[in-house]
Enzyme design. Sequence first.
Site, mmCIF file in Angstrom:
data_model
loop_
_atom_site.group_PDB
_atom_site.id
_atom_site.type_symbol
_atom_site.label_atom_id
_atom_site.label_comp_id
_atom_site.label_asym_id
_atom_site.label_seq_id
_atom_site.Cartn_x
_atom_site.Cartn_y
_atom_site.Cartn_z
ATOM 1 N N SER A 246 71.668 20.524 -8.909
ATOM 2 C CA SER A 246 71.265 19.755 -7.997
ATOM 3 C C SER A 246 69.743 19.649 -6.973
ATOM 4 O O SER A 246 68.771 20.017 -7.793
ATOM 5 C CB SER A 246 72.769 19.205 -6.936
ATOM 6 N N TYR B 230 66.999 10.239 -4.481
ATOM 7 C CA TYR B 230 67.497 11.311 -4.563
ATOM 8 C C TYR B 230 68.242 12.395 -3.902
ATOM 9 O O TYR B 230 68.926 13.313 -4.617
ATOM 10 C CB TYR B 230 65.748 11.754 -4.175
#
Length: 253
Positions: free
Chosen positions: A150, A163
């Site tokens: 992540s 994003y």
Amino acid sequence: MDIKQKVIAVTGAGRGFGRAIALRLAEQGAILALIDVNRTDLEVTEAELRSRDGQCALFVCNVASEAEVETTFAAIKEQLGGLHGLINCAGILRDGMLIKVKEGELVEKMSLAQWQAVIDVNLTGTFLCGREGAALMAKGGQGGVIVNISSIARAGNIGQSNYAASKAGVASLVVTWARELARHGIRVMGIDPGVFATDMTAAMKPEAMTRMQQAIPVGSLGEAHQLAETVHFILANDYLSGRMIALDGGLRL
């Protein structure tokens, strides 16, 4: 999990974090299924890996395509005999402000294409690979490990609506999958990298780089090998599951 002679798939293995992770795991004796959309990049990773006596197979795949992902994981089973680990590392950036207003006029906005491209690769790609990887591990009956990469940007970051949202989704899958897949002996973990040394940061002006380093409590950018070492640590420690590791030098967005 002792990864020696275990089959580990790495998405985004053609460059950057994915390549560093693949090299680290190969050094520890894993058999790598290298996945990337770019064959040329994959071949560079393969050459580096084989120069260190690593074992691998290449799979060209767009992780945002369900058909390609299904075909790829079926090929992994056929060529390598099964799957014991998956590192979801493939990701892209398409940064931009939600809107830009100048003198009361809207002059720019994040396009749906900008949004969708990042969601498709970062989030949908992680979902598709996670699903197919988990199915192979469950059917194999030996358990396994999934690691989702992540970002600390998942907490929200200016200019990264797409994003940040994708990486927040990737992190939420860690907890969900850890709970769902435990019955099959599959552990799931995630890593939140902070600001790392990349081609993009290398192009920064010296004064901007200095400010960036000063903002990080440990005083330096992260290095790809540090992320790779953390992935190996997760694979090796059988009591880790359902959690995110912030690998950010103390930086918080």
